[in-house]
Design a protein around this motif. Structure first.
Motif, PDB file in Angstrom:
ATOM      1  N   LYS A 230       3.050   0.613  -2.889  1.00 32.69           N
ATOM      2  CA  LYS A 230       3.341   0.224  -1.513  1.00 32.69           C
ATOM      3  C   LYS A 230       2.773   1.241  -0.529  1.00 32.69           C
ATOM      4  CE  LYS A 230       7.832  -0.150  -1.314  1.00 32.69           C
ATOM      5  NZ  LYS A 230       8.807  -0.030  -2.413  1.00 32.69           N
TER       6      LYS A 230
ATOM      7  N   ILE B  38       1.039  -4.045  -0.328  1.00 34.85           N
ATOM      8  CA  ILE B  38       1.308  -3.727  -1.732  1.00 34.85           C
ATOM      9  C   ILE B  38       0.099  -4.105  -2.581  1.00 34.85           C
ATOM     10  CG2 ILE B  38       2.916  -4.033  -3.650  1.00 34.85           C
ATOM     11  CD1 ILE B  38       4.982  -5.018  -1.650  1.00 34.85           C
TER      12      ILE B  38
ATOM     13  N   ALA C 291       8.340  -6.047  -6.196  1.00 40.05           N
ATOM     14  CA  ALA C 291       8.536  -4.921  -5.283  1.00 40.05           C
ATOM     15  C   ALA C 291       9.994  -4.894  -4.849  1.00 40.05           C
ATOM     16  CB  ALA C 291       7.633  -5.039  -4.060  1.00 40.05           C
TER      17      ALA C 291
ATOM     18  N   ARG D  22       1.334  -2.783  -7.631  1.00 37.56           N
ATOM     19  CA  ARG D  22       2.664  -2.583  -7.049  1.00 37.56           C
ATOM     20  C   ARG D  22       2.835  -1.279  -6.283  1.00 37.56           C
ATOM     21  NH1 ARG D  22       6.589  -5.047 -11.852  1.00 37.56           N
ATOM     22  NH2 ARG D  22       5.302  -6.890 -12.267  1.00 37.56           N
TER      23      ARG D  22
ATOM     24  N   TRP E 182       4.624  -3.615   5.244  1.00 36.00           N
ATOM     25  CA  TRP E 182       4.154  -2.976   4.020  1.00 36.00           C
ATOM     26  C   TRP E 182       2.960  -3.728   3.454  1.00 36.00           C
ATOM     27  CZ3 TRP E 182       6.419   1.490   2.223  1.00 36.00           C
ATOM     28  CH2 TRP E 182       7.685   1.810   2.746  1.00 36.00           C
TER      29      TRP E 182
END
Length: 318
Positions: free
Chosen positions: A246, A240, A208, A244, A238
């Motif tokens: 977010k 995730i 990320a 991937r 965040w």
């Protein structure tokens, strides 16, 4: 992602727990429901569910006169804690159940662990450690051009360096299946993923990447395999997905303070003062995360707050 499962929270969803904490950078949920948090100058503080605080560790912590600044803390089965000291004295220390503080690991492969950032142990008894930088003073590495952070393992074969080219290495976590290691690289604004095998780390790639104002610090997987990332400066949290994607779960960002920090960074004059202020943000530079036993509550540590922050992870738990 289903927004009912991972809600966008506001500051109204935040509940402080405990008071008078001193740099509660790292938070750990213990089996008895208490929170263990790092305590500057001594060792570890404990916060009960109703907010009662107690602290373990000698005062002053180090007879040398150097300040103990616990960053990452790792509870051990015998009731002791391993502590990553990011203060000038550096090293990994052990705080016994009766409050005695002793050196645990101060040097690996001839390298002094001056800016020890994080420590964790796994069910196999392995110890993983990060050192943000070997530069001294450490704020010389507050830039994306210095890549001298370390990742270390200590196991039955001894202690050794697994990586020595991390851009200000912060927290690290094993992937849920144990086959990889995630490393938070604060000043490159990335979460880096490695494969972890008998020969060490391999297959380095970016899991990320983050943008303006986001400096990833603490990371942790939840029970469903999603990685949560706390970002200092921006005060954003965040979440995730394994593929991937977010989702911004929480933020209390002071845009003008972000401008101040980003300008200092671009001009090569960023210092520790930019981490120990948060502008008008009320989150205090969130720096770590852990979850309640049922997964419905997250707890956030911070660099300059005086309480632990509690938030719901699901709308149904509000």
């Amino acid at each position: 992602m289903d927004s009912t499962h991972s809600p966008k929270l506001t500051f109204n969803d935040v509940r402080p727990i405990g008071a008078g904490l001193n740099r509660p950078e790292s938070v750990q949920v213990l089996g008895d429901g208490r929170l263990a948090v790092s305590h500057r100058g001594r060792g570890v503080s404990f916060v009960t569910p109703d907010g009662e605080v107690s602290t373990r560790g000698p005062e002053p912590a180090l007879a040398s006169g150097e300040e103990m600044i616990p960053n990452g803390i790792a509870p051990q089965p015998d009731g002791s804690f391993l502590i990553a000291n990011i203060g000038e004295g550096g090293g990994i220390w052990k705080l016994s159940a009766d409050g005695e503080l002793t050196p645990y690991l101060m040097e690996v492969d001839g390298v002094f662990l001056a800016a020890a950032n994080f420590v964790m142990t796994d069910e196999k008894g392995r110890c993983f450690i990060t050192v943000s930088t070997v530069s001294r003073p450490r704020f010389a590495a507050y830039t994306d051009t210095v890549r001298d952070g370390l990742v270390i393992i200590k196991d039955e074969h001894g202690a050794r360096i697994l990586a020595d080219d991390i851009c200000f290495s912060n927290e690290c976590r094993l992937t849920p299946d144990g086959s990889g290691l995630m490393v938070s690289e604060t000043f490159s604004r990335t979460i880096t993923q490695f494969d972890l095998g008998p020969s060490g780390l391999s297959n380095r790639r970016t899991f990320a990447a983050f943008g303006r104002g986001d400096f990833p610090d603490g990371i942790r997987f939840d029970r469903e395999g999603y990685l949560w990332v706390t970002c200092i400066v921006s005060n954003r949290l965040w979440r995730i997905t394994p593929d991937r994607q977010k989702t911004l779960v929480l933020e209390d960002c002071d845009a003008s303070w972000v401008d101040t920090v980003e300008t200092a960074l671009s001009e090569g004059r960023m210092g520790r003062e930019h981490f120990y202020e948060a502008g008008n943000s009320r989150l205090g530079n969130i720096a770590s995360i852990d979850f309640s036993a049922n997964g419905e509550t997250a707890y956030l540590g911070s660099l300059c707050g005086h309480s632990i922050i509690s938030i719901p992870t699901r709308q149904g738990s509000r």
